[in-house]
Scaffold this active site. Structure first.
Site, mmCIF file in Angstrom:
data_model
loop_
_atom_site.group_PDB
_atom_site.id
_atom_site.type_symbol
_atom_site.label_atom_id
_atom_site.label_comp_id
_atom_site.label_asym_id
_atom_site.label_seq_id
_atom_site.Cartn_x
_atom_site.Cartn_y
_atom_site.Cartn_z
ATOM 1 N N LEU A 1 -3.983 -3.871 12.101
ATOM 2 C CA LEU A 1 -3.532 -2.705 13.026
ATOM 3 C C LEU A 1 -3.891 -1.382 12.526
ATOM 4 O O LEU A 1 -3.120 -0.363 12.905
ATOM 5 C CB LEU A 1 -2.141 -3.046 13.143
ATOM 6 C CG LEU A 1 -1.557 -4.242 13.991
ATOM 7 C CD1 LEU A 1 -0.094 -4.318 13.938
ATOM 8 C CD2 LEU A 1 -1.846 -4.244 15.397
ATOM 9 N N GLY A 2 -4.892 -1.395 11.958
ATOM 10 C CA GLY A 2 -5.304 -0.076 11.189
ATOM 11 C C GLY A 2 -4.329 0.774 10.636
ATOM 12 O O GLY A 2 -4.128 1.968 10.815
ATOM 13 N N TYR B 1 0.756 -5.066 -6.187
ATOM 14 C CA TYR B 1 1.739 -4.579 -5.374
ATOM 15 C C TYR B 1 3.009 -4.321 -6.109
ATOM 16 O O TYR B 1 3.662 -5.499 -6.701
ATOM 17 C CB TYR B 1 1.785 -5.576 -4.163
ATOM 18 C CG TYR B 1 0.777 -5.829 -3.346
ATOM 19 C CD1 TYR B 1 -0.273 -4.920 -3.482
ATOM 20 C CD2 TYR B 1 0.553 -6.962 -2.621
ATOM 21 C CE1 TYR B 1 -1.622 -5.289 -2.710
ATOM 22 C CE2 TYR B 1 -0.467 -7.213 -1.540
ATOM 23 C CZ TYR B 1 -1.633 -6.119 -1.837
ATOM 24 O OH TYR B 1 -2.646 -6.622 -0.862
#
Length: 278
Positions: free
Chosen positions: A142-143, A61
């Protein structure tokens, strides 16, 4: 706020964490430009003060900048001093890789994508984890934000947000997936909660061995996510939700073809004989 955070144990080794973690990737990478460092440190402190004990980060990240950001909170030093960093986890690993790794050293947790609209892990990975007593860390519960904001999220994505590449966020698929979001939203309204809270509650109800890690860069969204712990679902409501969001109703893969090639269904660790001296 802290009273809403329950504790669960991940893995047979009994690593105790809050029932909901905080995904930190979006603070530094992937979902558009990196967010202001001062704001993100404040959010991390807020999460810790609310009882969250699992902060999800990775050297990829940024790269690297997300782990540097987490380190400025000073909590990792504290965890080391308390002797709490001593567990092993895997991410996007196949069932056979999980078994091989667990045979060498007990695996505490496996991170995998699991949400109302991404459920392929239920075929093999989740049963394997439960057979071996391994905890489950559900990322993108949460997709990727779609189950929180719906199609308006797609319209607001910046050009450097890597969700632009996902099939489910492409114009030809958004219209169908919009209907899925609207159905879940209708049920959420009946329950008196937000769509995001209902989607998160579904993950929480999968079992005491599951810890979702919804990511956010805003304190108000964090508070809303924690509120999902108070949403209770009956078996009938769970079944209804699953009928609204199924593999038949969701259109598009969870990743692009290039990214799918690096997920648990398409990669495998090399056989031991390929690197171990005879």
């Amino acid at each position: 706020m802290a009273t809403l955070v329950r504790r669960i144990k991940l893995g047979s080794q009994g690593l105790e964490v809050s029932a909901q973690g905080l995904g930190c990737m979006g603070m530094s990478a992937a979902y558009g430009p990196a967010k202001p460092e001062e704001d993100m440190i404040a959010l991390i402190h807020h999460a810790v003060n609310s009882g969250v004990t699992l902060l999800d980060t990775s050297d990829i990240y940024g790269p690297h900048t997300n782990e540097i950001l987490i380190g400025k909170m000073g909590e990792l030093k504290k965890l080391v001093e308390e002797g709490k960093i001593k567990y092993i986890g895997l991410s996007e690993a196949s069932a056979s890789t999980i078994r091989r790794a667990h045979a060498v050293h007990p695996i505490t947790a496996v991170q995998l994508e699991w949400s109302l609209w991404t459920r392929d892990a239920e075929e093999e990975l989740i049963p394997t984890c439960r057979e071996l007593g391994i905890g489950i860390v559900a990322y993108s519960p949460l997709g990727r934000g779609f189950l929180s904001s719906g199609p308006k999220l797609v319209e607001s994505l910046s050009k450097d947000d890597y969700r632009q590449q996902f099939p489910r966020f492409q114009a030809e698929n958004v219209e169908q997936n919009k209907l899925v979001f609207e159905r879940v939203s209708e049920m959420a309204a009946k329950k008196g909660c937000t769509t995001a809270q209902l989607a998160l509650a579904w993950v929480h109800h999968q079992g005491e061995d599951v810890c979702p890690i919804p990511g956010t860069t805003k304190i108000e969204n964090f508070n809303q996510n924690i509120g999902a712990l108070s949403v209770k679902l009956t078996p009938e409501e769970m079944t209804e939700l699953e009928s609204l969001v199924s593999s038949d109703t969701v259109k598009g893969d969870r990743y692009s073809n290039a990214a799918l090639a690096m997920t648990w269904k398409n990669i495998e660790t090399p056989p031991l004989s390929s690197w171990r001296p005879e």
